[in-house]
Design a protein around this motif. Structure first.
Motif, PDB file in Angstrom:
ATOM      1  N   GLY A 138       0.837  -1.197   0.000  1.00  0.00           N
ATOM      2  CA  GLY A 138       0.000   0.000   0.000  1.00  0.00           C
ATOM      3  C   GLY A 138       0.868   1.241   0.000  1.00  0.00           C
ATOM      4  N   LYS A 139       0.250   2.359  -0.288  1.00  0.00           N
ATOM      5  CA  LYS A 139       0.985   3.619  -0.349  1.00  0.00           C
ATOM      6  C   LYS A 139       0.731   4.453   0.895  1.00  0.00           C
ATOM      7  CE  LYS A 139       0.998   3.759  -5.286  1.00  0.00           C
ATOM      8  NZ  LYS A 139       0.774   4.403  -6.502  1.00  0.00           N
ATOM      9  N   CYS A 140       1.597   5.415   1.100  1.00  0.00           N
ATOM     10  CA  CYS A 140       1.397   6.413   2.136  1.00  0.00           C
ATOM     11  C   CYS A 140       0.204   7.258   1.709  1.00  0.00           C
ATOM     12  CB  CYS A 140       2.649   7.270   2.263  1.00  0.00           C
ATOM     13  SG  CYS A 140       2.516   8.498   3.543  1.00  0.00           S
ATOM     14  N   VAL A 141      -0.616   7.667   2.662  1.00  0.00           N
ATOM     15  CA  VAL A 141      -1.860   8.333   2.298  1.00  0.00           C
ATOM     16  C   VAL A 141      -1.974   9.757   2.832  1.00  0.00           C
ATOM     17  CG1 VAL A 141      -3.200   6.243   1.936  1.00  0.00           C
ATOM     18  CG2 VAL A 141      -2.964   7.162   4.232  1.00  0.00           C
ATOM     19  N   GLY A 142      -0.897  10.339   3.259  1.00  0.00           N
ATOM     20  CA  GLY A 142      -0.936  11.732   3.692  1.00  0.00           C
ATOM     21  C   GLY A 142      -1.601  11.941   5.032  1.00  0.00           C
ATOM     22  N   ILE A 143      -1.303  11.046   5.984  1.00  0.00           N
ATOM     23  CA  ILE A 143      -1.767  11.285   7.337  1.00  0.00           C
ATOM     24  C   ILE A 143      -0.552  11.563   8.211  1.00  0.00           C
ATOM     25  CG2 ILE A 143      -3.831   9.853   7.079  1.00  0.00           C
ATOM     26  CD1 ILE A 143      -2.491   7.752   8.837  1.00  0.00           C
ATOM     27  N   HIS A 144      -0.717  12.461   9.147  1.00  0.00           N
ATOM     28  CA  HIS A 144       0.362  12.840  10.051  1.00  0.00           C
ATOM     29  C   HIS A 144      -0.163  12.700  11.465  1.00  0.00           C
ATOM     30  CE1 HIS A 144       2.192  14.462   6.436  1.00  0.00           C
ATOM     31  NE2 HIS A 144       1.033  15.031   6.195  1.00  0.00           N
ATOM     32  N   LEU A 145       0.570  11.968  12.295  1.00  0.00           N
ATOM     33  CA  LEU A 145       0.130  11.702  13.664  1.00  0.00           C
ATOM     34  C   LEU A 145       0.853  12.614  14.634  1.00  0.00           C
ATOM     35  CD1 LEU A 145       0.222   7.797  13.491  1.00  0.00           C
ATOM     36  CD2 LEU A 145      -1.770   9.281  13.245  1.00  0.00           C
ATOM     37  N   GLU A 146       0.114  13.138  15.575  1.00  0.00           N
ATOM     38  CA  GLU A 146       0.647  13.981  16.638  1.00  0.00           C
ATOM     39  C   GLU A 146       0.225  13.344  17.951  1.00  0.00           C
ATOM     40  OE1 GLU A 146       2.634  17.160  18.266  1.00  0.00           O
ATOM     41  OE2 GLU A 146       2.377  16.900  16.126  1.00  0.00           O
ATOM     42  N   PRO A 147       1.167  12.889  18.785  1.00  0.00           N
ATOM     43  CA  PRO A 147       0.802  12.250  20.055  1.00  0.00           C
ATOM     44  C   PRO A 147      -0.072  13.163  20.921  1.00  0.00           C
ATOM     45  CG  PRO A 147       3.166  12.075  19.640  1.00  0.00           C
ATOM     46  CD  PRO A 147       2.604  13.002  18.608  1.00  0.00           C
ATOM     47  N   GLY A 148      -0.957  12.538  21.688  1.00  0.00           N
ATOM     48  CA  GLY A 148      -1.821  13.294  22.580  1.00  0.00           C
ATOM     49  C   GLY A 148      -2.967  12.440  23.073  1.00  0.00           C
ATOM     50  N   PRO A 149      -3.910  13.063  23.802  1.00  0.00           N
ATOM     51  CA  PRO A 149      -5.060  12.314  24.310  1.00  0.00           C
ATOM     52  C   PRO A 149      -5.938  11.778  23.188  1.00  0.00           C
ATOM     53  CG  PRO A 149      -5.210  14.664  24.885  1.00  0.00           C
ATOM     54  CD  PRO A 149      -3.929  14.457  24.152  1.00  0.00           C
ATOM     55  N   ASP A 150      -6.716  10.771  23.490  1.00  0.00           N
ATOM     56  CA  ASP A 150      -7.622  10.151  22.509  1.00  0.00           C
ATOM     57  C   ASP A 150      -6.856   9.519  21.360  1.00  0.00           C
ATOM     58  OD1 ASP A 150     -10.262   9.919  23.188  1.00  0.00           O
ATOM     59  OD2 ASP A 150     -10.896  11.773  22.213  1.00  0.00           O
ATOM     60  N   GLY A 151      -5.655   9.015  21.659  1.00  0.00           N
ATOM     61  CA  GLY A 151      -4.837   8.388  20.624  1.00  0.00           C
ATOM     62  C   GLY A 151      -4.015   9.383  19.837  1.00  0.00           C
ATOM     63  N   GLY A 152      -4.141  10.646  20.144  1.00  0.00           N
ATOM     64  CA  GLY A 152      -3.410  11.691  19.430  1.00  0.00           C
ATOM     65  C   GLY A 152      -4.239  12.273  18.306  1.00  0.00           C
ATOM     66  N   LEU A 153      -3.666  13.239  17.638  1.00  0.00           N
ATOM     67  CA  LEU A 153      -4.339  13.891  16.514  1.00  0.00           C
ATOM     68  C   LEU A 153      -3.846  13.328  15.197  1.00  0.00           C
ATOM     69  CD1 LEU A 153      -4.264  17.626  17.636  1.00  0.00           C
ATOM     70  CD2 LEU A 153      -6.173  16.026  17.750  1.00  0.00           C
ATOM     71  N   VAL A 154      -4.743  13.253  14.250  1.00  0.00           N
ATOM     72  CA  VAL A 154      -4.414  12.808  12.898  1.00  0.00           C
ATOM     73  C   VAL A 154      -4.732  13.969  11.965  1.00  0.00           C
ATOM     74  CG1 VAL A 154      -4.894  11.129  11.084  1.00  0.00           C
ATOM     75  CG2 VAL A 154      -5.025  10.431  13.477  1.00  0.00           C
ATOM     76  N   MET A 155      -3.704  14.463  11.288  1.00  0.00           N
ATOM     77  CA  MET A 155      -3.897  15.503  10.296  1.00  0.00           C
ATOM     78  C   MET A 155      -3.958  14.828   8.933  1.00  0.00           C
ATOM     79  SD  MET A 155      -2.467  16.866  13.108  1.00  0.00           S
ATOM     80  CE  MET A 155      -0.733  16.660  13.050  1.00  0.00           C
ATOM     81  N   LEU A 156      -5.067  15.004   8.249  1.00  0.00           N
ATOM     82  CA  LEU A 156      -5.290  14.366   6.950  1.00  0.00           C
ATOM     83  C   LEU A 156      -5.039  15.389   5.847  1.00  0.00           C
ATOM     84  CD1 LEU A 156      -8.690  12.702   7.901  1.00  0.00           C
ATOM     85  CD2 LEU A 156      -6.452  11.607   7.905  1.00  0.00           C
ATOM     86  N   ASP A 157      -4.114  15.069   4.940  1.00  0.00           N
ATOM     87  CA  ASP A 157      -3.850  15.960   3.802  1.00  0.00           C
ATOM     88  C   ASP A 157      -4.988  15.921   2.793  1.00  0.00           C
ATOM     89  OD1 ASP A 157      -1.401  16.638   4.881  1.00  0.00           O
ATOM     90  OD2 ASP A 157      -0.274  15.226   3.641  1.00  0.00           O
ATOM     91  N   ASP A 158      -5.635  14.766   2.681  1.00  0.00           N
ATOM     92  CA  ASP A 158      -6.715  14.563   1.715  1.00  0.00           C
ATOM     93  C   ASP A 158      -7.771  13.701   2.395  1.00  0.00           C
ATOM     94  OD1 ASP A 158      -8.386  13.926  -0.402  1.00  0.00           O
ATOM     95  OD2 ASP A 158      -6.759  13.460  -1.783  1.00  0.00           O
ATOM     96  N   THR A 159      -9.010  14.123   2.372  1.00  0.00           N
ATOM     97  CA  THR A 159     -10.076  13.429   3.101  1.00  0.00           C
ATOM     98  C   THR A 159     -10.911  12.504   2.222  1.00  0.00           C
ATOM     99  OG1 THR A 159     -11.635  15.256   2.774  1.00  0.00           O
ATOM    100  CG2 THR A 159     -10.269  15.308   4.777  1.00  0.00           C
ATOM    101  N   VAL A 160     -10.483  12.224   0.997  1.00  0.00           N
ATOM    102  CA  VAL A 160     -11.327  11.459   0.073  1.00  0.00           C
ATOM    103  C   VAL A 160     -11.658  10.067   0.622  1.00  0.00           C
ATOM    104  CG1 VAL A 160      -9.456  10.587  -1.400  1.00  0.00           C
ATOM    105  CG2 VAL A 160     -11.730  10.921  -2.345  1.00  0.00           C
TER     106      VAL A 160
END
Length: 85
Positions: free
Chosen positions: A48-70
Protein backbone atom coordinates in the motif's frame (compact mmCIF):
# COMPACT_ATOMS: atom_id res chain seq x y z
CA UNK A 1 -9.27 19.37 1.69
CA UNK A 2 -7.38 18.92 4.96
CA UNK A 3 -8.91 17.88 8.25
CA UNK A 4 -7.79 17.07 11.79
CA UNK A 5 -9.48 14.42 13.94
CA UNK A 6 -8.38 12.22 16.81
CA UNK A 7 -6.87 8.83 16.10
CA UNK A 8 -9.65 7.23 18.17
CA UNK A 9 -12.31 8.93 16.01
CA UNK A 10 -10.62 7.60 12.88
CA UNK A 11 -10.47 4.07 14.32
CA UNK A 12 -14.13 4.26 15.43
CA UNK A 13 -15.15 5.17 11.89
CA UNK A 14 -13.13 2.23 10.53
CA UNK A 15 -14.56 -0.16 13.11
CA UNK A 16 -18.13 0.98 12.31
CA UNK A 17 -17.84 0.21 8.60
CA UNK A 18 -19.70 -2.87 7.35
CA UNK A 19 -17.76 -5.85 6.08
CA UNK A 20 -16.30 -5.32 2.63
CA UNK A 21 -16.07 -1.54 2.95
CA UNK A 22 -12.28 -1.42 2.60
CA UNK A 23 -12.56 -3.20 -0.76
CA UNK A 24 -15.46 -0.98 -1.85
CA UNK A 25 -13.55 2.21 -1.00
CA UNK A 26 -10.47 0.90 -2.81
CA UNK A 27 -12.51 -0.03 -5.90
CA UNK A 28 -14.38 3.28 -6.02
CA UNK A 29 -11.18 5.33 -5.63
CA UNK A 30 -9.07 3.03 -7.83
CA UNK A 31 -6.46 2.49 -5.11
CA UNK A 32 -5.23 -0.65 -3.35
CA UNK A 33 -6.99 -2.08 -0.31
CA UNK A 34 -3.72 -1.80 1.62
CA UNK A 35 -3.62 1.93 0.88
CA UNK A 36 -7.12 2.26 2.35
CA UNK A 37 -6.03 0.27 5.41
CA UNK A 38 -2.96 2.52 5.76
CA UNK A 39 -5.30 5.51 5.84
CA UNK A 40 -6.99 4.02 8.90
CA UNK A 41 -3.70 3.41 10.69
CA UNK A 42 -2.22 0.41 8.89
CA UNK A 43 1.50 0.21 8.23
CA UNK A 44 1.79 -1.93 5.07
CA UNK A 45 3.84 0.25 2.77
CA UNK A 46 5.14 -2.68 0.70
CA UNK A 47 1.69 -3.31 -0.85
CA UNK A 48 0.00 0.00 0.00
CA UNK A 49 0.98 3.62 -0.35
CA UNK A 50 1.40 6.41 2.14
CA UNK A 51 -1.86 8.33 2.30
CA UNK A 52 -0.94 11.73 3.69
CA UNK A 53 -1.77 11.28 7.34
CA UNK A 54 0.36 12.84 10.05
CA UNK A 55 0.13 11.70 13.66
CA UNK A 56 0.65 13.98 16.64
CA UNK A 57 0.80 12.25 20.05
CA UNK A 58 -1.82 13.29 22.58
CA UNK A 59 -5.06 12.31 24.31
CA UNK A 60 -7.62 10.15 22.51
CA UNK A 61 -4.84 8.39 20.62
CA UNK A 62 -3.41 11.69 19.43
CA UNK A 63 -4.34 13.89 16.51
CA UNK A 64 -4.41 12.81 12.90
CA UNK A 65 -3.90 15.50 10.30
CA UNK A 66 -5.29 14.37 6.95
CA UNK A 67 -3.85 15.96 3.80
CA UNK A 68 -6.71 14.56 1.72
CA UNK A 69 -10.08 13.43 3.10
CA UNK A 70 -11.33 11.46 0.07
CA UNK A 71 -10.99 8.05 1.82
CA UNK A 72 -12.63 9.42 4.97
CA UNK A 73 -15.42 10.98 2.90
CA UNK A 74 -16.14 7.63 1.19
CA UNK A 75 -16.19 5.87 4.57
CA UNK A 76 -18.63 8.43 5.96
CA UNK A 77 -20.83 8.05 2.85
CA UNK A 78 -20.98 4.28 3.49
CA UNK A 79 -21.92 4.84 7.14
CA UNK A 80 -24.67 7.27 6.11
CA UNK A 81 -26.00 4.74 3.55
CA UNK A 82 -26.19 2.04 6.22
CA UNK A 83 -27.93 4.40 8.66
CA UNK A 84 -30.74 4.82 6.10
CA UNK A 85 -31.32 1.07 5.63
Amino acid sequence: MTRTITFNELRNIKDSLPEGSMHRIADELNISVETVRNFFGGQNFKDGKCVGIHLEPGPDGGLVMLDDTVVLDKALDILRENANI
